[in-house]
Scaffold this active site. Structure first.
Site, short mmCIF file in Angstrom:
data_model
loop_
_atom_site.label_atom_id
_atom_site.label_comp_id
_atom_site.label_asym_id
_atom_site.label_seq_id
_atom_site.Cartn_x
_atom_site.Cartn_y
_atom_site.Cartn_z
N HIS A 150 -32.57 74.55 37.12
CA HIS A 150 -32.71 73.29 36.37
C HIS A 150 -33.38 73.53 35.01
CE1 HIS A 150 -33.88 69.15 35.60
NE2 HIS A 150 -33.39 68.72 36.73
N GLU A 252 -28.00 72.84 33.20
CA GLU A 252 -28.30 73.47 34.49
C GLU A 252 -27.07 74.09 35.14
OE1 GLU A 252 -30.10 70.30 36.78
OE2 GLU A 252 -30.72 69.34 34.92
O1 TA6 Z 1 -31.30 67.00 36.08
C1 TA6 Z 1 -30.79 65.93 36.72
C2 TA6 Z 1 -31.85 65.18 37.56
O2 TA6 Z 1 -31.38 64.98 38.85
C3 TA6 Z 1 -32.17 63.87 36.87
O3 TA6 Z 1 -31.57 62.81 37.57
C4 TA6 Z 1 -33.69 63.80 36.94
O4 TA6 Z 1 -34.10 63.21 38.16
C5 TA6 Z 1 -34.06 65.26 36.86
O5 TA6 Z 1 -33.10 65.90 37.68
C6 TA6 Z 1 -35.50 65.57 37.15
O6 TA6 Z 1 -35.76 65.47 38.51
P1 TA6 Z 1 -37.30 65.70 38.96
O7 TA6 Z 1 -37.30 65.51 40.42
O8 TA6 Z 1 -37.66 67.11 38.55
O9 TA6 Z 1 -38.10 64.69 38.18
#
Ligand code: TA6
Length: 277
Positions: A150, A252
């Site tokens: 991510h 990602e």
């Molecule tokens: O990157 C996509 C995602 O699923 C977004 O929807 C947002 O929730 C992000 O990940 C961050 O997630 P987190 O749980 O790290 O705040």
């Protein structure tokens, strides 16, 4: 390592780059190739606490992506990023530093995911950043895994950024009603973007404000997730400054949505991302 008890952070100072990696989550927090400003974005309000995900760098989302498919009491983006891994190897060469980490199934993981596994993260830090996540199925049944590296990228001004390489791809738009859409042309940003592209190709992030283009290559990945929280979601996230949406973009390498990975007993699967200027 830094002075946070029970939270080792490895500080890398190499001619090719500087970086920081937390043992927690096998989490690459920062990376700056020599002669360049930081490429990964790390929130100044990131929580460095056991059990909490780090806001920025490269969270390892595994063995599910987003909310758990059937049990919302389970952590967002799986459990790999919120527990300590074990350091297996650390070596240095002229090109850079290589480190590998492992997370093995145990009773605490069985509660969240009732399967036997080994997860390995291998990081090669130099003029490029190469991160791979390998899942080894140690159970007697097929494993279904969704995963993502991510990656939070620093940008000078999100309003001037163009993302190339996803034109004509289909994507799941998760902002508002989840809808499949078709990407026409390059991606620019003037609102919250949270999209899971069906794509295996390389993505380029053109950042005129910083005068650079980042390249994100990948392997073992059927999905490219592109996320910027924009104004309102930035305000809602407590570990992110309100203005932070201007300075980062997530691109990602993932296997998300319909693209779960099926791993036969004894088999392995690897997700890889390579970031370069
Ligand atoms: O990157 C996509 C995602 O699923 C977004 O929807 C947002 O929730 C992000 O990940 C961050 O997630 P987190 O749980 O790290 O705040």
């Amino acid at each position: 390592s830094e002075a946070i008890p029970d939270y080792p952070v490895f500080v890398i100072q190499h001619p090719a780059c500087t970086a920081r990696i937390a043992l927690h989550g096998a989490h690459v927090m920062e990376w700056a190739p020599s002669g360049h400003s930081p490429v990964l974005y790390l929130s100044p309000q990131a929580l460095l606490e056991p059990g909490k995900p780090i806001r920025g760098g490269i969270p390892v989302c595994w063995p599910w992506f987003g909310p758990h498919p059937s049990d919302e009491s389970k952590p967002m983006h799986g459990f790999a990023r919120t527990r300590p891994w074990k350091l297996m190897e650390a070596s240095e060469s002229e090109e850079g530093v290589k480190m590998s980490f492992v997370l093995c199934s145990d009773p605490s993981t069985h509660e969240l995911w009732p399967h036997e596994f080994e997860a390995h993260v291998t990081v090669i830090l130099g003029a490029k950043l190469d991160v791979s996540l390998q899942t080894i199925n140690k159970s007697g049944t097929e494993l279904l895994v969704a995963d993502a590296l991510h990656t939070y990228l620093t940008v000078g001004d999100i309003g001037q950024v163009t993302v190339k390489g996803l034109a004509d791809a289909e994507y799941l738009d998760t902002v508002g009603e989840r809808t499949m859409r078709h990407q026409t042309g390059d991606i620019t940003f003037d609102r919250e973007v949270d999209r899971q592209y069906v794509s295996t190709g390389t993505v380029k992030v053109e950042d005129p404000a910083l005068g650079r283009t980042l390249s994100i290559e990948k392997a073992g990945s059927q999905t490219t997730v592109v996320w910027n929280p924009w104004i309102e979601k930035s305000k809602r996230l407590g570990d992110l400054p309100d203005e932070a949406y201007l300075q980062f973009l997530c691109v990602e390498a993932a296997n998300a949505g319909e693209a779960v990975v099926r791993i036969a007993p004894g088999a392995a699967n690897t997700l890889q991302t390579v970031i370069s200027l």
